[in-house]
Design a protein around this motif. Structure first.
Motif, PDB file in Angstrom:
ATOM      1  N   VAL A 270       0.509  -1.359   0.106  1.00 35.60           N
ATOM      2  CA  VAL A 270      -0.129  -0.047   0.315  1.00 35.60           C
ATOM      3  C   VAL A 270       1.105   0.835   0.148  1.00 35.60           C
ATOM      4  O   VAL A 270       2.022   1.274   0.364  1.00 35.60           O
ATOM      5  CB  VAL A 270      -0.564   0.052   1.740  1.00 35.60           C
ATOM      6  N   GLN A 271       0.397   1.980  -0.887  1.00 35.10           N
ATOM      7  CA  GLN A 271       1.218   3.859  -0.626  1.00 35.10           C
ATOM      8  C   GLN A 271       0.320   4.792   0.097  1.00 35.10           C
ATOM      9  O   GLN A 271      -0.470   5.063   0.260  1.00 35.10           O
ATOM     10  CB  GLN A 271       0.564   4.686  -2.492  1.00 35.10           C
ATOM     11  N   PRO A 272       2.198   5.016   1.178  1.00 33.44           N
ATOM     12  CA  PRO A 272       1.410   5.558   2.424  1.00 33.44           C
ATOM     13  C   PRO A 272       0.656   6.963   1.752  1.00 33.44           C
ATOM     14  O   PRO A 272       1.160   7.467   0.655  1.00 33.44           O
ATOM     15  CB  PRO A 272       3.021   6.119   2.688  1.00 33.44           C
ATOM     16  N   PRO A 273       0.137   7.882   2.713  1.00 36.00           N
ATOM     17  CA  PRO A 273      -0.397   8.783   1.823  1.00 36.00           C
ATOM     18  C   PRO A 273       0.798   9.909   1.197  1.00 36.00           C
ATOM     19  O   PRO A 273       0.893  11.288   1.023  1.00 36.00           O
ATOM     20  CB  PRO A 273      -1.752   9.555   2.216  1.00 36.00           C
ATOM     21  N   SER A 274       1.756  10.000   2.565  1.00 32.96           N
ATOM     22  CA  SER A 274       2.597  10.689   2.447  1.00 32.96           C
ATOM     23  C   SER A 274       3.661  10.462   1.889  1.00 32.96           C
ATOM     24  O   SER A 274       4.831  12.198   1.051  1.00 32.96           O
ATOM     25  CB  SER A 274       3.165  11.222   3.414  1.00 32.96           C
ATOM     26  N   GLY A 275       3.541   9.775   0.690  1.00 36.16           N
ATOM     27  CA  GLY A 275       4.592   9.612  -0.604  1.00 36.16           C
ATOM     28  C   GLY A 275       5.446   8.678  -0.198  1.00 36.16           C
ATOM     29  O   GLY A 275       5.509   7.784   0.784  1.00 36.16           O
ATOM     30  N   GLY A 276       6.660   8.201  -0.866  1.00 36.44           N
ATOM     31  CA  GLY A 276       7.575   6.793  -0.862  1.00 36.44           C
ATOM     32  C   GLY A 276       7.175   6.101  -1.616  1.00 36.44           C
ATOM     33  O   GLY A 276       6.435   6.152  -1.726  1.00 36.44           O
ATOM     34  N   ASP A 277       8.152   5.028  -0.802  1.00 40.04           N
ATOM     35  CA  ASP A 277       7.634   3.522  -1.135  1.00 40.04           C
ATOM     36  C   ASP A 277       6.656   2.523  -1.039  1.00 40.04           C
ATOM     37  O   ASP A 277       6.697   3.063   0.295  1.00 40.04           O
ATOM     38  CB  ASP A 277       9.037   2.939  -1.217  1.00 40.04           C
ATOM     39  N   PRO A 278       5.964   1.671  -1.746  1.00 44.72           N
ATOM     40  CA  PRO A 278       5.112   0.851  -0.907  1.00 44.72           C
ATOM     41  C   PRO A 278       5.476   0.423   0.200  1.00 44.72           C
ATOM     42  O   PRO A 278       6.918   0.310   0.226  1.00 44.72           O
ATOM     43  CB  PRO A 278       4.324   0.362  -2.362  1.00 44.72           C
TER      44      PRO A 278
END
Length: 345
Positions: A270-278
């Motif tokens: 899942v993709q964190p809402p703040s960005g970055g890697d899943p």
């Protein structure tokens, strides 16, 4: 009394197949022009609204019927008014009273009942119709037969006359004396409900189904009420009624009853809402299925989402397990949270 009685409840998403040809023909002949230069009003540069070129007032316009906001009345400069009416109109016309003094007898036309709104819903009432006419005429004398108001469901309605044409937004209205209902279909039956907000309606259908599935309640009808300014729908059974706020019903919209859908959805990360890697998360599934009666609560559905705890930098991946529960004389919707993982932005 001016004949402006409520028509059949319209969804407002498309035109009626039996559209009154008078509405279409009048709209095709509607005058479009630049907004007039008057001492009491000025107009912004033209822009596009629903396929029509319009001018909004530069500021609210004061009329003897009240203040007309910038969004409430827009002057149609160009565009195919006939095509707009054919696409959105509900098939009838509103009669313009012969004098300004007769507007008090105009009945409210409700175009969209919204349980999540601050008012009963949206539509055209006597004040809105009079304000629009005063904006169009400049407040002077008029001949009623030269003006036509065309309801367009929940889309902005049309007012046209010799001076030009206005595109008028539906405004908040109060509940009329003779409200209409819409069909509410559940797996068990078809009910009538005073609600057009689809989010609330979906939740209402699910609530009625849960009452039947978990509590064995056969809902015989749905009643509308307002409690402390909030819309409430009461589902009437043979021996009891189950009252719940529209805002709680809306929470039941979009929930999944199948845990495997969530498990499959998060299985690839899942993709964190703040960005970055899943990130990789897992959920073993719920302890009880939808419809299970757990110490008086009824399991209503599941939802994956992200939460940010108060005064924390963390974003937390969670599955919410929603349930309906009795709280004194009414029912509410609440959820238990299954925490899966946390990340720091």
């Amino acid at each position: 009394m001016t004949d402006l009685s409520l028509g059949t409840f319209e969804d407002g998403d498309s035109a009626d197949n039996d559209l009154d040809p008078d509405a279409a023909s009048i709209a095709r002949c509607a005058t479009t022009c630049r907004a007039p230069d008057r001492d009491d009003s000025s107009w912004a540069a033209p822009d596009e609204d629903w396929g029509l070129t319009t001018q909004r007032p530069a500021s609210s316009i004061n009329t003897s019927a009240g203040r007309a906001t910038k969004q409430q009345t827009r002057w149609v400069v160009d565009g195919d008014v006939g095509d707009y009416v054919e696409q959105y109109a509900t098939g009838d016309l509103l009669q313009i009273p012969n004098t300004y003094g007769d507007f008090s007898s105009v009945d409210t036309r409700v175009t969209f009942v919204d349980g999540l709104a601050d008012s009963y819903g949206y539509g055209i009432d006597a004040q809105a119709l009079e304000k629009a006419l005063r904006v169009l005429t400049g407040g002077g004398r008029y001949t009623a037969s030269q003006y036509t108001a065309i309801p367009c469901g929940k889309q902005p309605w049309i007012l046209t006359g010799p001076e030009g044409t206005l595109l008028c937004s539906c405004m908040p209205v109060e509940r009329p004396e003779n409200p209409y209902t819409k069909d509410l279909r559940t797996p068990e039956t078809t009910l009538q409900i005073e609600e057009q907000n689809q989010t609330v309606r979906t939740g209402a259908a699910e609530f009625a189904h849960l009452l039947s599935d978990a509590l064995g309640v056969d809902t015989e009808g749905v009643e509308y009420a307002t409690v402390r300014g909030q819309t409430q729908h009461s589902f009437i059974g043979e021996e009891d009624k189950f009252s719940i706020k529209a805002s709680d019903l809306a929470q039941l919209h979009g929930l999944t009853s199948d845990p495997s859908i969530i498990q499959a959805g998060i299985g690839h990360g899942v993709q964190p809402p703040s960005g970055g890697d899943p990130i990789s998360v897992e959920w073993d599934g719920p302890e009880h299925p939808v419809g299970y009666l757990d110490e008086g609560d009824v399991i209503a559905g599941y939802e994956f989402t992200w939460e940010q705890p108060e005064e924390s930098l963390e974003d937390v991946a969670v599955v919410r397990e929603y349930r309906i529960t009795r709280n004194y004389s009414r029912w509410t919707v609440d959820y238990h949270t299954h925490r899966l993982a946390a990340v720091v932005p």
